[in-house]
Design a protein around this motif. Structure first.
Motif, mmCIF file in Angstrom:
data_model
loop_
_atom_site.group_PDB
_atom_site.id
_atom_site.type_symbol
_atom_site.label_atom_id
_atom_site.label_comp_id
_atom_site.label_asym_id
_atom_site.label_seq_id
_atom_site.Cartn_x
_atom_site.Cartn_y
_atom_site.Cartn_z
ATOM 1 N N LYS A 186 0.829 -1.204 0.000
ATOM 2 C CA LYS A 186 0.000 0.000 0.000
ATOM 3 C C LYS A 186 0.864 1.256 0.000
ATOM 4 O O LYS A 186 0.560 2.241 -0.688
ATOM 5 N N ALA A 187 1.966 1.217 0.742
ATOM 6 C CA ALA A 187 2.830 2.393 0.846
ATOM 7 C C ALA A 187 3.475 2.746 -0.484
ATOM 8 O O ALA A 187 3.683 3.929 -0.789
ATOM 9 N N VAL A 188 3.808 1.736 -1.288
ATOM 10 C CA VAL A 188 4.477 1.996 -2.563
ATOM 11 C C VAL A 188 3.495 2.070 -3.729
ATOM 12 O O VAL A 188 3.898 2.250 -4.877
ATOM 13 N N GLY A 189 2.198 1.912 -3.430
ATOM 14 C CA GLY A 189 1.191 2.035 -4.472
ATOM 15 C C GLY A 189 1.122 0.855 -5.411
ATOM 16 O O GLY A 189 0.681 0.986 -6.558
ATOM 17 N N GLU A 190 1.531 -0.308 -4.936
ATOM 18 C CA GLU A 190 1.501 -1.500 -5.778
ATOM 19 C C GLU A 190 0.067 -2.012 -5.904
ATOM 20 O O GLU A 190 -0.668 -2.108 -4.914
ATOM 21 N N ASP A 191 -0.338 -2.337 -7.118
ATOM 22 C CA ASP A 191 -1.703 -2.775 -7.384
ATOM 23 C C ASP A 191 -1.820 -4.276 -7.128
ATOM 24 O O ASP A 191 -1.840 -5.095 -8.048
ATOM 25 N N VAL A 192 -1.871 -4.646 -5.862
ATOM 26 C CA VAL A 192 -1.962 -6.053 -5.489
ATOM 27 C C VAL A 192 -2.665 -6.156 -4.142
ATOM 28 O O VAL A 192 -2.531 -5.278 -3.296
ATOM 29 N N THR A 193 -3.447 -7.207 -3.993
ATOM 30 C CA THR A 193 -4.090 -7.496 -2.717
ATOM 31 C C THR A 193 -3.275 -8.556 -1.996
ATOM 32 O O THR A 193 -3.032 -9.635 -2.545
ATOM 33 N N VAL A 194 -2.843 -8.247 -0.789
ATOM 34 C CA VAL A 194 -2.014 -9.176 -0.019
ATOM 35 C C VAL A 194 -2.796 -9.612 1.207
ATOM 36 O O VAL A 194 -2.964 -8.852 2.169
ATOM 37 N N ASN A 195 -3.312 -10.839 1.162
ATOM 38 C CA ASN A 195 -3.990 -11.425 2.318
ATOM 39 C C ASN A 195 -3.790 -12.934 2.282
ATOM 40 O O ASN A 195 -3.081 -13.461 1.410
ATOM 41 N N ALA A 196 -4.397 -13.629 3.219
ATOM 42 C CA ALA A 196 -4.173 -15.072 3.316
ATOM 43 C C ALA A 196 -4.614 -15.809 2.056
ATOM 44 O O ALA A 196 -4.020 -16.832 1.679
ATOM 45 N N ASP A 197 -5.639 -15.300 1.370
ATOM 46 C CA ASP A 197 -6.147 -15.979 0.176
ATOM 47 C C ASP A 197 -5.255 -15.762 -1.040
ATOM 48 O O ASP A 197 -5.134 -16.643 -1.895
#
Length: 290
Positions: free
Chosen positions: A171-182
């Motif tokens: 989120k801090a670097v503006g990366e377009d990715v969702t990072v969660n357990a799934d």
């Protein structure tokens, strides 16, 4: 240099069989080639999108002098090429109908390819705003004094903590990715090993990650301290700890990228013993020629 001197394949094992020795001969500048080829080899080509990856080797009389890879929709990534070699690749890709939206390489190579691509396709290149510098570790020099606390390597039992920190970093670097357990297993973060810096009461304040050992080299990738905790030396401490962990894991070479526009991080890495190898650049292309 003829365009057909470039051998293209979708088979990562064939690519590594042809170009592995060439890539490992200069692991620092070839860090992206080695890293992503290994990820494709381990995870499978279908793990990175619906389009097949493409790898290329510039080879004449059995001698390799250049490589590239592309994992659509990611950028085309090149080894160091002369302007003539870059032109031959641009001609070959255009003739085969490969139209990348971006190229990434050392600054001279990226510029040479961008100019060649414009000549062959009419696409207009635009230099990407973020440019990075590749560093290689000389003699590790940890900060003295260290901030109060200790480094701790995250294990499998710490997966939730690793997911949290990587989510905050993305989120801090503006990366377009969702990072969660799934989604974790599908992200670029899943194959790394992480080190936290903790204060004496066990509060984590900074994180650093490192990629697996490939070709005798480890890339430090992900160094993050929340904005409200910066200025206390935590990033320097955790960077030193992850660099030490990379050496302990058997790395002969340790490398990392830093944003050229961030003088604080560049100065930090230099104090730790990192030395500049080359500047990296990316060009985005217009849709012309597609």
């Amino acid at each position: 240099m003829r365009p057909d001197d470039w051998h293209l394949t979708e088979d990562v094992d064939e690519f590594l069989a042809r170009a592995g020795d060439f890539l490992r001969s200069r692991p620092g500048p070839h860090v992206m080639q080695l890293t992503w080829a290994e990820r494709v080899r381990k995870r499978g080509a279908d793990s990175f999108g619906t389009e097949a990856p493409v790898f290329g080797v510039l080879e004449r009389a059995g001698e390799v002098s250049g490589t590239f890879y592309r994992l659509p929709p990611r950028a085309l990534s090149l080894s160091s090429l002369t302007p003539e070699q870059a032109d031959s690749l641009a001609a070959r890709l255009a003739a085969l109908g490969h139209f990348p939206s971006r190229v990434s390489a050392d600054h001279g190579t990226a510029t040479a390819f961008a100019e060649a691509w414009q000549r062959h396709t009419g696409a207009t290149p635009k230099l990407h705003a973020t440019q990075v510098r590749l560093y290689g570790l000389g003699t590790l020099t940890p900060p003295d004094p260290l901030p109060a606390g200790r480094g701790r390597v995250l294990g499998e039992q710490d997966l939730d903590e690793a997911i949290f920190w990587c989510g905050e970093f993305s989120k801090a670097v503006g990366e377009d990715v969702t990072v969660n357990a799934d989604t974790w297993a599908e992200t670029r973060y899943a194959d790394k090993r992480y080190t936290l810096w903790e204060t004496p009461d066990g509060t984590p304040v900074s994180v650093a990650g490192m990629n697996p050992l490939i070709g005798g080299q480890i890339q430090v990738d992900v160094v993050y301290t929340p904005a409200h905790l910066r200025g206390h030396g935590y990033a320097a401490a955790v960077s030193a700890e992850v660099s030490r962990a990379a050496l302990a894991a058997g790395a002969k070479d340790v490398v990392l990228f830093a944003d050229v526009a961030n003088p604080t991080s560049n100065a930090l890495y230099q104090r730790l013993g990192y030395r500049a190898i080359t500047d990296w650049a990316a060009y985005d292309f217009s849709a012309a020629g597609q």
